[in-house]
Design a protein around this motif. Structure first.
Motif, mmCIF file in Angstrom:
data_model
loop_
_atom_site.group_PDB
_atom_site.id
_atom_site.type_symbol
_atom_site.label_atom_id
_atom_site.label_comp_id
_atom_site.label_asym_id
_atom_site.label_seq_id
_atom_site.Cartn_x
_atom_site.Cartn_y
_atom_site.Cartn_z
ATOM 1 N N ARG A 106 0.901 -1.210 -0.048
ATOM 2 C CA ARG A 106 -0.065 -0.143 -0.108
ATOM 3 C C ARG A 106 0.654 1.309 0.145
ATOM 4 N N GLN A 107 1.992 1.021 0.649
ATOM 5 C CA GLN A 107 2.708 2.511 0.968
ATOM 6 C C GLN A 107 3.527 2.773 -0.451
ATOM 7 N N VAL A 108 4.017 1.483 -1.172
ATOM 8 C CA VAL A 108 4.725 1.793 -2.458
ATOM 9 C C VAL A 108 3.848 2.494 -3.588
ATOM 10 N N VAL A 109 2.512 1.622 -3.397
ATOM 11 C CA VAL A 109 1.520 2.049 -4.505
ATOM 12 C C VAL A 109 1.274 3.492 -4.463
ATOM 13 N N ASP A 110 1.141 3.970 -3.135
ATOM 14 C CA ASP A 110 0.731 5.389 -3.019
ATOM 15 C C ASP A 110 1.829 6.225 -3.162
ATOM 16 N N ASP A 111 2.883 6.051 -2.770
ATOM 17 C CA ASP A 111 4.141 6.778 -3.102
ATOM 18 C C ASP A 111 4.461 6.984 -4.589
ATOM 19 N N HIS A 112 4.561 5.935 -5.184
ATOM 20 C CA HIS A 112 4.931 5.754 -6.616
ATOM 21 C C HIS A 112 3.880 5.626 -7.673
ATOM 22 N N ALA A 113 2.535 6.147 -7.387
ATOM 23 C CA ALA A 113 1.431 6.175 -8.162
ATOM 24 C C ALA A 113 1.395 4.730 -9.123
ATOM 25 N N ILE A 114 1.576 3.702 -8.298
ATOM 26 C CA ILE A 114 1.323 2.522 -9.150
ATOM 27 C C ILE A 114 -0.042 2.112 -9.461
ATOM 28 N N ASP A 115 -0.252 1.430 -10.615
ATOM 29 C CA ASP A 115 -1.535 1.074 -11.034
ATOM 30 C C ASP A 115 -1.986 -0.166 -10.021
ATOM 31 N N PRO A 116 -2.946 -0.107 -9.255
ATOM 32 C CA PRO A 116 -3.339 -0.939 -8.110
ATOM 33 C C PRO A 116 -3.892 -2.327 -9.029
ATOM 34 N N SER A 117 -3.960 -2.341 -10.301
ATOM 35 C CA SER A 117 -4.608 -3.182 -10.787
ATOM 36 C C SER A 117 -3.381 -3.934 -11.575
ATOM 37 N N ARG A 118 -2.148 -3.686 -11.348
ATOM 38 C CA ARG A 118 -1.200 -4.362 -12.035
ATOM 39 C C ARG A 118 0.020 -4.382 -10.734
ATOM 40 N N VAL A 119 -0.302 -5.251 -9.750
ATOM 41 C CA VAL A 119 0.459 -5.545 -8.698
ATOM 42 C C VAL A 119 0.650 -6.970 -8.820
ATOM 43 N N PHE A 120 1.750 -7.539 -8.674
ATOM 44 C CA PHE A 120 2.131 -9.028 -8.940
ATOM 45 C C PHE A 120 3.068 -9.488 -7.917
ATOM 46 N N ILE A 121 3.190 -10.851 -7.430
ATOM 47 C CA ILE A 121 4.117 -11.326 -6.454
ATOM 48 C C ILE A 121 4.715 -12.627 -6.749
ATOM 49 N N THR A 122 5.902 -12.848 -6.414
ATOM 50 C CA THR A 122 6.563 -13.863 -6.525
ATOM 51 C C THR A 122 7.824 -14.216 -5.444
ATOM 52 N N GLY A 123 8.020 -15.511 -5.457
ATOM 53 C CA GLY A 123 8.885 -15.738 -4.230
ATOM 54 C C GLY A 123 9.571 -17.418 -4.535
ATOM 55 N N LEU A 124 10.597 -17.539 -3.800
ATOM 56 C CA LEU A 124 11.312 -18.743 -4.052
ATOM 57 C C LEU A 124 11.184 -19.536 -2.590
ATOM 58 N N SER A 125 10.804 -20.686 -2.434
ATOM 59 C CA SER A 125 11.065 -21.601 -1.202
ATOM 60 C C SER A 125 10.020 -21.011 -0.220
ATOM 61 N N SER A 126 10.561 -20.595 1.006
ATOM 62 C CA SER A 126 9.635 -19.851 1.950
ATOM 63 C C SER A 126 9.170 -18.742 1.438
ATOM 64 N N GLY A 127 9.872 -18.175 0.498
ATOM 65 C CA GLY A 127 9.224 -17.073 -0.147
ATOM 66 C C GLY A 127 8.238 -17.430 -1.101
ATOM 67 N N GLY A 128 8.377 -18.545 -1.760
ATOM 68 C CA GLY A 128 7.377 -19.202 -2.486
ATOM 69 C C GLY A 128 5.983 -19.543 -1.822
ATOM 70 N N ALA A 129 6.371 -20.249 -0.563
ATOM 71 C CA ALA A 129 5.327 -20.620 0.160
ATOM 72 C C ALA A 129 4.534 -19.279 0.636
ATOM 73 N N MET A 130 5.251 -18.184 1.120
ATOM 74 C CA MET A 130 4.621 -16.862 1.476
ATOM 75 C C MET A 130 3.811 -16.156 0.249
ATOM 76 N N THR A 131 4.325 -16.581 -1.067
ATOM 77 C CA THR A 131 3.528 -16.049 -1.937
ATOM 78 C C THR A 131 2.312 -16.947 -2.105
ATOM 79 N N SER A 132 2.249 -17.935 -1.763
ATOM 80 C CA SER A 132 0.821 -18.664 -1.801
ATOM 81 C C SER A 132 -0.095 -18.087 -0.742
ATOM 82 N N VAL A 133 0.671 -17.844 0.632
ATOM 83 C CA VAL A 133 -0.213 -17.096 1.593
ATOM 84 C C VAL A 133 -0.892 -15.961 1.092
ATOM 85 N N MET A 134 0.059 -15.059 0.492
ATOM 86 C CA MET A 134 -0.413 -13.876 0.077
ATOM 87 C C MET A 134 -1.549 -13.670 -1.144
ATOM 88 N N LEU A 135 -1.511 -14.593 -2.163
ATOM 89 C CA LEU A 135 -2.348 -14.754 -3.151
ATOM 90 C C LEU A 135 -3.594 -15.167 -2.435
#
Length: 298
Positions: A106-135
């Protein structure tokens, strides 16, 4: 709020941070207003910098004008800097590490005028598992996610269960996997697309977890059954499941000769990243192909 630390910038404040995480950003000079954002989660025994150097995300950001956010784990939370994807306090909406990552976004989207419909996430291993959590817990935030050598959402609730699931033992039924995602939020909109990557010789996180991730999302995307098609990309089989409109909702890459790590292709005109620990040179850049899948390189 921001502090320069080399190529990356430290995001000093981003909400209440209940998960006590760190956050760094990489904002390319060619980021336009309403540009996209990719959230990148490192694996165990890694940092934001080491994962970025290996995967090449910042180089791709310079090419394409994509903003990057790198959540980081602290040793005080986990001795090997793994995201705590299996802990009940860190796997539910509104709590712990997931809420911290949501606040960063939310902070980065607000600070840099990010398109909120174009936010993506990726991660490896525990980061991949946390990607599953976030999705699962914040599906309204993401247009797509890419899980590399990860595990399905809430496939484990304790450290012992996590170890068993990583080895490919046990785990929830397909019906339960589906219900876990549906129960993680009150979402009723357009679900994020899913990209799954795994090594066929991964002895740290068994490749059966990749297939479980696919099955966890198939019913949600209404793409049950065998893949719509199988093709080869850089010599690697890519299975895709298309929805009723012909859109690819899920893709899966199983790289038969690869162990545990992020697949990279460091050489050539379109090479990205550097070979290293958990950064495996196998002739295909997951970073570039994931960005292709999300429409970021067009």
């Amino acid at each position: 709020m921001y502090s320069d630390t080399g190529d990356m910038t430290l995001l000093r404040r981003f909400g209440t941070d209940p998960g006590s995480l760190r956050a760094k950003t990489y904002i390319p000079n060619n980021l336009s207003k309403n540009g996209p954002l990719v959230v990148v989660l490192h694996g165990s025994n890694q940092s934001a910098e080491s994962y970025n150097n290996g995967s090449g995300w910042s180089a791709l950001a310079d090419e394409t004008g994509v903003a990057l956010l790198f959540p980081g784990q602290r040793r005080s939370n986990n001795a090997i800097r793994s995201f705590n994807w299996f802990k009940p306090g860190d796997s539910h909406r509104g709590f712990g590490e997931p809420l911290s990552i949501r606040q960063m976004i939310r902070q980065v989207v607000d600070d840099h005028a990010i398109d909120p419909s174009r936010v993506f996430i990726t991660g490896l291993s525990s980061g991949g598992a946390m990607t599953s959590v976030m999705l699962a817990t914040y599906p309204e935030v993401f247009a797509g996610g890419a899980i590399i050598a990860g595990l399905p959402y809430r496939s484990a609730g304790t450290l012992m269960q996590a170890i068993f699931r990583m080895k490919g033992y046990g785990g929830p039924s397909d019906r339960t996997l589906d219900a876990l995602v549906r129960g993680a939020s009150n979402f009723a909109g357009h679900w994020p697309t899913i990209s799954v990557w795994h090594g066929g010789r991964d002895t740290t996180v068994d490749k059966s977890n990749a297939d479980s991730i696919v099955r966890q999302w198939q019913k949600i995307h209404k793409v049950e059954g065998p893949p719509t098609r199988i093709e080869k990309v850089d010599g690697v089989p890519r299975q895709v499941w298309c929805d009723a409109d012909g859109r690819v909702a899920i893709e899966e890459y199983i790289i038969s000769r690869m162990g545990h790590g992020t697949p990279i292709r460091g050489g050539g005109d379109d090479g990205l990243g550097e070979e290293g620990k958990y950064m495996l040179e196998v002739g295909i850049s997951s970073t570039r192909r994931i960005a292709d899948f999300w429409g970021l390189t067009q």
